[in-house]
Design a protein around this motif. Structure first.
Motif: not given
Length: 149
Positions: A79-83
């Motif tokens: 579900n992450a969009t970025s680090l």
């Protein structure tokens, strides 16, 4: 609008208990390590087996906690969009030495299968930048990991 969002995020952080904050921090570290495992899309058994031990050594948790954290990190990672959302948490809480240890663990995972893919290298370098580590620290941790092989 942005000011309201910042205010909401700040109040949310303050409302968390110390246990919740520690869990979020551990989850962020686990997710970054998991990013290295999945970076080359070649699910090497040696990397997967090494991951729980890396978490135990990097963030000082039990093996059972590490396995639970890996399960949760797998869901969060999807579900992450970025680090940045993970490195921001680590930047707020980790010391320089803890960041270096995390980076070393990332390199060790990347080299666990005997070769470094360009995608693993790219993820680790991006994380090092987001963790505000110097290039010399990145290279030093890589060399340590290479010599451990």
């Amino acid at each position: 609008m942005i000011a309201k969002l910042k205010q909401f995020m700040h109040s949310r952080r303050q409302a968390q208990s110390p246990e919740d904050k520690a869990h979020q921090l551990n989850l962020a570290a686990a997710t970054l390590l998991l990013e290295v495992v999945y970076a080359d899309e070649d699910f090497c058994e040696s990397e997967i087996q090494l991951l729980p031990g890396m978490l135990v050594n990097t963030i000082n948790i039990s093996l059972a906690e590490a396995e639970e954290l890996i399960e949760e990190a797998t869901k969060v990672r999807g579900n992450a969009t970025s680090l940045f959302e993970f490195t921001a948490e680590i930047n707020q809480q980790f010391s320089l030495e803890e960041k270096q240890q995390l980076l070393l663990s990332m390199w060790r995972l990347a080299y666990a299968d005997g070769e470094l893919s360009q995608y693993e290298d790219q993820i680790i370098r991006r994380c090092a930048d987001l963790l505000y580590l110097k290039h010399s620290e990145l290279i030093q941790m890589r060399n340590i990991a290479m010599n451990d092989q």
